[in-house]
Design a protein around this motif. Structure first.
Motif, PDB file in Angstrom:
ATOM      1  N   PRO A   1      43.487   4.118  20.594  1.00 56.78           N
ATOM      2  CA  PRO A   1      43.644   2.767  20.985  1.00 56.78           C
ATOM      3  C   PRO A   1      44.533   2.001  21.418  1.00 56.78           C
ATOM      4  CG  PRO A   1      42.503   3.094  18.678  1.00 56.78           C
ATOM      5  CD  PRO A   1      43.210   4.506  19.007  1.00 56.78           C
ATOM      6  N   ALA A   2      45.910   2.451  21.102  1.00 60.57           N
ATOM      7  CA  ALA A   2      47.136   2.004  21.553  1.00 60.57           C
ATOM      8  C   ALA A   2      47.355   1.941  23.137  1.00 60.57           C
ATOM      9  CB  ALA A   2      48.398   2.887  20.696  1.00 60.57           C
ATOM     10  N   VAL A   3      46.665   3.134  23.817  1.00 64.88           N
ATOM     11  CA  VAL A   3      46.618   2.953  25.258  1.00 64.88           C
ATOM     12  C   VAL A   3      45.437   2.822  25.867  1.00 64.88           C
ATOM     13  CG1 VAL A   3      48.830   4.284  25.232  1.00 64.88           C
ATOM     14  CG2 VAL A   3      46.583   5.638  25.016  1.00 64.88           C
ATOM     15  N   GLY A   4      44.328   2.513  25.051  1.00 65.22           N
ATOM     16  CA  GLY A   4      42.990   2.020  25.418  1.00 65.22           C
ATOM     17  C   GLY A   4      42.160   3.318  25.705  1.00 65.22           C
ATOM     18  N   ILE A   5      42.240   4.394  25.370  1.00 64.21           N
ATOM     19  CA  ILE A   5      41.566   5.539  25.713  1.00 64.21           C
ATOM     20  C   ILE A   5      40.560   5.591  24.390  1.00 64.21           C
ATOM     21  CG2 ILE A   5      41.436   7.805  25.717  1.00 64.21           C
ATOM     22  CD1 ILE A   5      44.334   7.986  26.826  1.00 64.21           C
ATOM     23  N   ASN A   6      39.174   5.573  24.951  1.00 68.17           N
ATOM     24  CA  ASN A   6      38.041   5.784  23.891  1.00 68.17           C
ATOM     25  C   ASN A   6      36.881   6.498  24.691  1.00 68.17           C
ATOM     26  OD1 ASN A   6      36.223   5.608  21.946  1.00 68.17           O
ATOM     27  ND2 ASN A   6      35.956   3.353  22.332  1.00 68.17           N
ATOM     28  N   VAL A   7      37.012   8.177  24.728  1.00 69.52           N
ATOM     29  CA  VAL A   7      35.894   8.914  25.223  1.00 69.52           C
ATOM     30  C   VAL A   7      35.375   9.389  24.057  1.00 69.52           C
ATOM     31  CG1 VAL A   7      35.896  10.853  26.579  1.00 69.52           C
ATOM     32  CG2 VAL A   7      37.917   9.342  27.032  1.00 69.52           C
ATOM     33  N   ASP A   8      34.122   9.013  24.233  1.00 65.52           N
ATOM     34  CA  ASP A   8      33.139   9.572  22.941  1.00 65.52           C
ATOM     35  C   ASP A   8      32.719  10.910  23.401  1.00 65.52           C
ATOM     36  OD1 ASP A   8      31.577   8.425  20.570  1.00 65.52           O
ATOM     37  OD2 ASP A   8      30.120   9.660  21.663  1.00 65.52           O
ATOM     38  N   ALA A   9      32.323  11.687  22.307  1.00 67.47           N
ATOM     39  CA  ALA A   9      31.830  13.326  22.411  1.00 67.47           C
ATOM     40  C   ALA A   9      30.283  13.084  23.372  1.00 67.47           C
ATOM     41  CB  ALA A   9      31.352  13.575  21.072  1.00 67.47           C
ATOM     42  N   LYS A  10      29.617  12.093  23.053  1.00 71.07           N
ATOM     43  CA  LYS A  10      28.390  12.096  24.020  1.00 71.07           C
ATOM     44  C   LYS A  10      28.855  11.887  25.438  1.00 71.07           C
ATOM     45  CE  LYS A  10      27.363   7.143  22.729  1.00 71.07           C
ATOM     46  NZ  LYS A  10      26.316   6.547  22.202  1.00 71.07           N
ATOM     47  N   ASP A  11      29.886  11.299  25.757  1.00 75.50           N
ATOM     48  CA  ASP A  11      30.411  11.078  27.225  1.00 75.50           C
ATOM     49  C   ASP A  11      30.703  12.413  27.619  1.00 75.50           C
ATOM     50  OD1 ASP A  11      29.944   8.139  26.993  1.00 75.50           O
ATOM     51  OD2 ASP A  11      32.018   8.044  26.342  1.00 75.50           O
ATOM     52  N   LEU A  12      31.157  13.425  26.835  1.00 77.94           N
ATOM     53  CA  LEU A  12      31.773  14.703  27.233  1.00 77.94           C
ATOM     54  C   LEU A  12      30.740  15.616  27.381  1.00 77.94           C
ATOM     55  CD1 LEU A  12      35.261  14.999  25.487  1.00 77.94           C
ATOM     56  CD2 LEU A  12      34.810  14.416  27.961  1.00 77.94           C
ATOM     57  N   CYS A  13      29.895  15.638  26.327  1.00 74.95           N
ATOM     58  CA  CYS A  13      28.773  16.660  25.952  1.00 74.95           C
ATOM     59  C   CYS A  13      27.487  16.227  25.889  1.00 74.95           C
ATOM     60  CB  CYS A  13      29.307  17.525  24.817  1.00 74.95           C
ATOM     61  SG  CYS A  13      30.927  18.711  25.068  1.00 74.95           S
ATOM     62  N   GLY A  14      27.172  14.925  26.322  1.00 75.31           N
ATOM     63  CA  GLY A  14      25.693  14.399  26.406  1.00 75.31           C
ATOM     64  C   GLY A  14      24.706  15.289  26.915  1.00 75.31           C
ATOM     65  N   TRP A  15      25.207  16.273  27.912  1.00 74.19           N
ATOM     66  CA  TRP A  15      24.490  17.094  28.691  1.00 74.19           C
ATOM     67  C   TRP A  15      23.938  18.439  27.775  1.00 74.19           C
ATOM     68  CZ3 TRP A  15      26.254  22.253  28.719  1.00 74.19           C
ATOM     69  CH2 TRP A  15      27.493  22.334  28.329  1.00 74.19           C
ATOM     70  N   LEU A  16      24.421  18.438  26.595  1.00 74.15           N
ATOM     71  CA  LEU A  16      23.965  19.528  25.587  1.00 74.15           C
ATOM     72  C   LEU A  16      22.676  18.931  25.055  1.00 74.15           C
ATOM     73  CD1 LEU A  16      27.279  20.803  24.075  1.00 74.15           C
ATOM     74  CD2 LEU A  16      25.529  22.045  25.267  1.00 74.15           C
ATOM     75  N   GLY A  17      22.361  18.050  25.145  1.00 69.12           N
ATOM     76  CA  GLY A  17      20.973  17.468  24.804  1.00 69.12           C
ATOM     77  C   GLY A  17      21.118  16.369  23.713  1.00 69.12           C
ATOM     78  N   GLU A  18      22.092  15.370  23.790  1.00 65.29           N
ATOM     79  CA  GLU A  18      22.148  14.392  22.686  1.00 65.29           C
ATOM     80  C   GLU A  18      20.836  13.425  22.571  1.00 65.29           C
ATOM     81  OE1 GLU A  18      23.030  10.314  21.552  1.00 65.29           O
ATOM     82  OE2 GLU A  18      22.490  10.647  23.535  1.00 65.29           O
ATOM     83  N   GLY A  19      20.482  13.685  21.415  1.00 62.30           N
ATOM     84  CA  GLY A  19      19.047  12.721  21.157  1.00 62.30           C
ATOM     85  C   GLY A  19      17.984  13.973  20.929  1.00 62.30           C
ATOM     86  N   SER A  20      18.146  15.139  21.059  1.00 61.56           N
ATOM     87  CA  SER A  20      17.135  16.394  21.039  1.00 61.56           C
ATOM     88  C   SER A  20      16.988  16.702  19.573  1.00 61.56           C
ATOM     89  CB  SER A  20      17.520  17.442  21.982  1.00 61.56           C
ATOM     90  OG  SER A  20      18.572  18.001  21.590  1.00 61.56           O
ATOM     91  N   ASN A  21      18.083  16.420  18.951  1.00 60.48           N
ATOM     92  CA  ASN A  21      18.318  17.094  17.432  1.00 60.48           C
ATOM     93  C   ASN A  21      17.963  18.415  17.309  1.00 60.48           C
ATOM     94  OD1 ASN A  21      18.711  16.557  14.827  1.00 60.48           O
ATOM     95  ND2 ASN A  21      16.808  16.183  14.141  1.00 60.48           N
ATOM     96  N   GLU A  22      18.687  19.339  18.409  1.00 64.59           N
ATOM     97  CA  GLU A  22      18.791  20.666  18.521  1.00 64.59           C
ATOM     98  C   GLU A  22      20.266  21.104  18.759  1.00 64.59           C
ATOM     99  OE1 GLU A  22      15.895  21.749  21.670  1.00 64.59           O
ATOM    100  OE2 GLU A  22      14.202  21.261  20.370  1.00 64.59           O
ATOM    101  N   ARG A  23      20.497  22.403  18.445  1.00 68.09           N
ATOM    102  CA  ARG A  23      21.620  23.046  18.618  1.00 68.09           C
ATOM    103  C   ARG A  23      21.546  24.574  19.127  1.00 68.09           C
ATOM    104  NH1 ARG A  23      24.769  20.098  14.846  1.00 68.09           N
ATOM    105  NH2 ARG A  23      26.551  21.393  15.116  1.00 68.09           N
ATOM    106  N   LEU A  24      22.675  24.882  19.932  1.00 64.57           N
ATOM    107  CA  LEU A  24      22.625  26.075  20.234  1.00 64.57           C
ATOM    108  C   LEU A  24      23.480  27.244  19.284  1.00 64.57           C
ATOM    109  CD1 LEU A  24      24.213  25.184  23.889  1.00 64.57           C
ATOM    110  CD2 LEU A  24      21.997  26.090  23.473  1.00 64.57           C
TER     111      LEU A  24
END
Length: 279
Positions: free
Chosen positions: A73-96
């Protein structure tokens, strides 16, 4: 000119070294182990404020939540896991390479509402009916065995970087006084044993029946009267039922523990918690 070229080359090599070091660290954290520093007292006395541990990500396999969120927060960085790895199927409730968690595991998971990392104990599996009556846990209508475990005592005063003071069963005490809580030993149906703490009688000691949906899990903190967990619904920004994909990993062992405001204050490290197993 030769000296300038040599200097430029040295800078480039330094940048390359830092880049590869960060890349390797990021891959290691994403695939294998994630560091976690306990910020609150919701898991006392299993985990204390200031415990530093590594979370085993290989136990349950991988989902979008396996990627770390980067929040500064001190430098305004807020990168969420789903922004980085949403391609893994965020919302599918599945895992590799998915592995099933076991009842009694101490799990770090992504909060279904806020997205922040939480750590609690897994009490209810998919399809279970969980209820609390007078502080005792019932799973599918059967009471979880609970035995007297004595008294947990800690010094009353500000704890950790957030400087929170603990709640005490023995009433208001001044700074430096003995803050006591009743301890109980619970034994789950699969034989897993752990200690829980009691502070007072409150609404969360008596609940309705929670029916855990398929693909979800029910979590509670060991410090039962001081934990925001699956007893609190999403509408109140609680944990509610946690989807399978939100699991990050299992906490197995404490590396070290700081009783001060910073993990780097080595003079405040607790001598009895080095490499302590999480039970």
């Amino acid at each position: 000119m030769a000296e300038k070229a040599k200097s430029d080359s040295g800078i480039v090599e330094t940048i390359k070294t830092i880049f590869w070091a960060l890349l390797i660290a990021g891959v290691f954290r994403t695939l294998f182990f994630q560091p976690f520093w306990i910020p609150s007292g919701s898991m006392k006395d299993t985990l204390l404020i200031g415990d530093f541990l590594f979370v085993n990500k290989m136990t349950y396999g991988y989902s979008y939540a396996s990627c770390p969120s980067v929040r500064i927060p001190a430098v305004g960085i807020n990168v969420d896991a789903k922004d980085l790895c949403g391609w893994l199927g965020e919302g599918s409730n599945e895992r590799l390479f998915g592995g099933e968690p076991e009842r009694g595991d101490v799990v770090v998971f992504r909060h279904p509402v806020t997205g922040y990392d939480f750590i609690k104990r897994l009490i209810g599996l998919p399809g279970d009916k969980v209820q609390l009556r007078n502080g005792a846990v019932y799973i599918n209508g059967q009471v979880v065995k609970r035995e007297d475990g004595g008294v947990f005592t800690e010094e009353y005063g500000p704890q950790g970087p957030q400087r929170h003071r603990p709640r005490c069963e023995n009433g208001p005490v001044g700074d430096g006084g003995a803050c006591a809580k009743s301890r109980y030993i619970e034994t789950l149906p699969n034989g897993v044993q752990y200690s829980t703490l009691n502070i007072t009688t409150q609404g969360s000691d008596n609940t309705g029946i929670y029916t855990v949906p398929e693909g979800h899990y029910f979590f509670m903190g060991d410090n039962r009267d001081n934990s925001t967990d699956s007893r609190v619904p999403k509408s109140a920004r609680g944990v509610d039922y946690v989807p399978y994909e939100n699991l990050i990993g299992r906490a197995d062992r404490i590396m070290f523990s700081s009783a001060g405001r910073s993990m780097f204050a080595f003079w405040t490290w607790r001598g009895d918690r080095f490499f302590k197993a999480v039970e």
